[in-house]
Motif scaffolding. Structure first.
Motif, PDB file in Angstrom:
ATOM      1  N   ALA A  10       0.815  -1.202   0.000  1.00 24.18           N
ATOM      2  CA  ALA A  10       0.000   0.000   0.000  1.00 24.18           C
ATOM      3  C   ALA A  10       0.855   1.259   0.000  1.00 24.18           C
ATOM      4  O   ALA A  10       1.968   1.267   0.504  1.00 24.18           O
ATOM      5  CB  ALA A  10      -0.913  -0.014   1.218  1.00 24.18           C
TER       6      ALA A  10
ATOM      7  N   ALA B 229      -0.630   4.264   1.233  1.00 23.84           N
ATOM      8  CA  ALA B 229      -1.003   4.816   2.534  1.00 23.84           C
ATOM      9  C   ALA B 229      -0.218   4.036   3.585  1.00 23.84           C
ATOM     10  O   ALA B 229      -0.405   2.836   3.753  1.00 23.84           O
ATOM     11  CB  ALA B 229      -2.508   4.679   2.757  1.00 23.84           C
TER      12      ALA B 229
ATOM     13  N   PRO C 139       1.215   2.836   7.215  1.00 23.17           N
ATOM     14  CA  PRO C 139       0.910   2.757   8.649  1.00 23.17           C
ATOM     15  C   PRO C 139       1.846   3.653   9.459  1.00 23.17           C
ATOM     16  O   PRO C 139       3.046   3.717   9.214  1.00 23.17           O
ATOM     17  CB  PRO C 139       1.135   1.284   8.970  1.00 23.17           C
ATOM     18  CG  PRO C 139       0.796   0.585   7.684  1.00 23.17           C
ATOM     19  CD  PRO C 139       1.351   1.495   6.617  1.00 23.17           C
TER      20      PRO C 139
ATOM     21  N   ALA D 125      -3.473   9.488   7.035  1.00 24.83           N
ATOM     22  CA  ALA D 125      -4.135   8.945   5.853  1.00 24.83           C
ATOM     23  C   ALA D 125      -4.317  10.027   4.795  1.00 24.83           C
ATOM     24  O   ALA D 125      -4.496  11.202   5.129  1.00 24.83           O
ATOM     25  CB  ALA D 125      -5.496   8.371   6.228  1.00 24.83           C
TER      26      ALA D 125
ATOM     27  N   PHE E 221      -4.552   6.387  -2.042  1.00 26.98           N
ATOM     28  CA  PHE E 221      -4.241   5.374  -1.035  1.00 26.98           C
ATOM     29  C   PHE E 221      -3.276   4.314  -1.557  1.00 26.98           C
ATOM     30  O   PHE E 221      -2.692   3.570  -0.785  1.00 26.98           O
ATOM     31  CB  PHE E 221      -5.524   4.705  -0.537  1.00 26.98           C
ATOM     32  CG  PHE E 221      -6.183   5.479   0.559  1.00 26.98           C
ATOM     33  CD1 PHE E 221      -5.977   5.145   1.886  1.00 26.98           C
ATOM     34  CD2 PHE E 221      -6.994   6.567   0.274  1.00 26.98           C
ATOM     35  CE1 PHE E 221      -6.555   5.864   2.912  1.00 26.98           C
ATOM     36  CE2 PHE E 221      -7.583   7.306   1.285  1.00 26.98           C
ATOM     37  CZ  PHE E 221      -7.365   6.960   2.610  1.00 26.98           C
TER      38      PHE E 221
ATOM     39  N   HIS F  67      -8.674  -4.506  -1.084  1.00 28.42           N
ATOM     40  CA  HIS F  67      -7.486  -3.893  -0.480  1.00 28.42           C
ATOM     41  C   HIS F  67      -8.016  -3.172   0.740  1.00 28.42           C
ATOM     42  O   HIS F  67      -8.996  -2.420   0.641  1.00 28.42           O
ATOM     43  CB  HIS F  67      -6.820  -2.921  -1.456  1.00 28.42           C
ATOM     44  CG  HIS F  67      -5.366  -2.696  -1.199  1.00 28.42           C
ATOM     45  ND1 HIS F  67      -4.463  -2.410  -2.194  1.00 28.42           N
ATOM     46  CD2 HIS F  67      -4.636  -2.709  -0.042  1.00 28.42           C
ATOM     47  CE1 HIS F  67      -3.241  -2.275  -1.684  1.00 28.42           C
ATOM     48  NE2 HIS F  67      -3.336  -2.442  -0.381  1.00 28.42           N
TER      49      HIS F  67
ATOM     50  N   TYR G  83      -7.744  -0.953   4.506  1.00 27.66           N
ATOM     51  CA  TYR G  83      -7.039   0.059   5.288  1.00 27.66           C
ATOM     52  C   TYR G  83      -7.830   0.325   6.567  1.00 27.66           C
ATOM     53  O   TYR G  83      -9.060   0.347   6.542  1.00 27.66           O
ATOM     54  CB  TYR G  83      -6.917   1.373   4.516  1.00 27.66           C
ATOM     55  CG  TYR G  83      -6.185   1.243   3.201  1.00 27.66           C
ATOM     56  CD1 TYR G  83      -4.822   1.528   3.108  1.00 27.66           C
ATOM     57  CD2 TYR G  83      -6.852   0.827   2.057  1.00 27.66           C
ATOM     58  CE1 TYR G  83      -4.145   1.400   1.904  1.00 27.66           C
ATOM     59  CE2 TYR G  83      -6.181   0.692   0.846  1.00 27.66           C
ATOM     60  CZ  TYR G  83      -4.830   0.983   0.782  1.00 27.66           C
ATOM     61  OH  TYR G  83      -4.164   0.846  -0.415  1.00 27.66           O
TER      62      TYR G  83
ATOM     63  N   VAL H  20      -3.088   5.978   9.555  1.00 35.14           N
ATOM     64  CA  VAL H  20      -3.248   4.600   9.081  1.00 35.14           C
ATOM     65  C   VAL H  20      -2.589   3.665  10.091  1.00 35.14           C
ATOM     66  O   VAL H  20      -1.422   3.845  10.446  1.00 35.14           O
ATOM     67  CB  VAL H  20      -2.599   4.420   7.690  1.00 35.14           C
ATOM     68  CG1 VAL H  20      -2.738   2.976   7.218  1.00 35.14           C
ATOM     69  CG2 VAL H  20      -3.220   5.374   6.678  1.00 35.14           C
TER      70      VAL H  20
ATOM     71  N   TYR I 171      -3.313   0.135   9.712  1.00 33.68           N
ATOM     72  CA  TYR I 171      -3.171  -1.116   8.961  1.00 33.68           C
ATOM     73  C   TYR I 171      -3.418  -0.843   7.486  1.00 33.68           C
ATOM     74  O   TYR I 171      -4.325  -0.084   7.129  1.00 33.68           O
ATOM     75  CB  TYR I 171      -4.144  -2.201   9.440  1.00 33.68           C
ATOM     76  CG  TYR I 171      -4.023  -3.451   8.602  1.00 33.68           C
ATOM     77  CD1 TYR I 171      -2.963  -4.331   8.795  1.00 33.68           C
ATOM     78  CD2 TYR I 171      -4.909  -3.703   7.549  1.00 33.68           C
ATOM     79  CE1 TYR I 171      -2.793  -5.444   7.980  1.00 33.68           C
ATOM     80  CE2 TYR I 171      -4.747  -4.812   6.737  1.00 33.68           C
ATOM     81  CZ  TYR I 171      -3.693  -5.670   6.950  1.00 33.68           C
ATOM     82  OH  TYR I 171      -3.520  -6.760   6.130  1.00 33.68           O
ATOM     83  N   ALA I 172      -2.638  -1.516   6.630  1.00 34.52           N
ATOM     84  CA  ALA I 172      -2.836  -1.444   5.183  1.00 34.52           C
ATOM     85  C   ALA I 172      -2.408  -2.763   4.568  1.00 34.52           C
ATOM     86  O   ALA I 172      -1.305  -3.248   4.839  1.00 34.52           O
ATOM     87  CB  ALA I 172      -2.020  -0.301   4.594  1.00 34.52           C
TER      88      ALA I 172
ATOM     89  N   ALA J 158       1.343  -3.771   8.160  1.00 34.43           N
ATOM     90  CA  ALA J 158       1.377  -3.735   6.694  1.00 34.43           C
ATOM     91  C   ALA J 158       1.592  -5.135   6.158  1.00 34.43           C
ATOM     92  O   ALA J 158       2.500  -5.847   6.600  1.00 34.43           O
ATOM     93  CB  ALA J 158       2.494  -2.818   6.203  1.00 34.43           C
TER      94      ALA J 158
END
Length: 201
Positions: free
Chosen positions: A21, A23, A25, A29, A133, A140, A142, A150, A152-153, A191
């Motif tokens: 990702a 974006a 963590p 965001a 993002f 996907h 987030y 963020v 988690y991604a 992540a």
């Protein structure tokens, strides 16, 4: 085309898209402002002070069907929206591309899937939110905390098979991250590599 080349091509076509990702963590965001299927605008600032999950969606993707056809995604939506977590589902497919839905179609799709998200599907046909993002796959996922960061991604879980039979034995990254974050604990895996079909920008 010889058999070796045919086999290689087939294997490449069957491999799920994987991506890290954009974006990140631990960082703020990306801002967004998108219209949902009922014509209401949703912006990141609307969710200041609240938990937010973002989920990228394509009704024709077998990996999306894996989690919706089994009821897994709806169960996650219900569990966490009941804990005051906002859950937004986003379509970033461009018009004319696989997964694109206009507003009435998106409303019908949400009803057919019995989605338990906290707002109608967000429509992002120009891909601005998805690109901000770094959404590469469907699904996907987030998670954004009340401070707008963020936490988690990545993937929904650790099994990139499209077979719903594997869900019961898979580790659900989103549930683990939410459970930890809501309890005030650090997210062990903030992540992961997202898997699924490529977002059809």
């Amino acid at each position: 085309m010889n058999i070796l080349k045919q086999g290689l091509l087939a294997s490449l076509l069957c491999v799920p898209a994987l991506a890290f990702a954009v974006a990140t963590p631990g960082e703020t965001a990306p801002s967004f402002s998108e219209v949902d299927a009922e014509g209401n605008v949703h912006a990141l600032s609307d969710y200041q002070g609240e938990w937010l999950v973002l989920e990228w969606f394509n009704k024709d993707c077998p990996y999306v069907r894996k989690h919706y056809g089994s009821g897994n995604m709806q169960a996650l939506q219900k569990k966490y929206t009941e804990q005051d977590v906002n859950w937004l589902t986003i379509i970033s497919s461009a018009k004319g591309k696989q997964g694109y839905l206009d507003a009435p179609q998106a409303q019908a799709e949400a009803k057919a899937h019995k989605m338990q998200n906290s707002a109608p599907i967000l429509l992002d046909p120009d891909g601005s939110m998805g690109r901000a993002f770094g959404a590469k796959t469907t699904p996907h996922m987030y998670i954004i905390n009340p401070a707008g960061e963020v936490v988690y991604a990545g993937a929904i879980d650790d099994n990139d098979s499209a077979n719903p039979a594997v869900i019961a034995e898979s580790k659900n990254f989103v549930a683990a991250a939410l459970d930890a974050a809501l309890a005030g604990e650090p997210v062990a895996e903030p992540a992961t590599r997202a898997y699924g079909c490529s977002v059809k920008y």
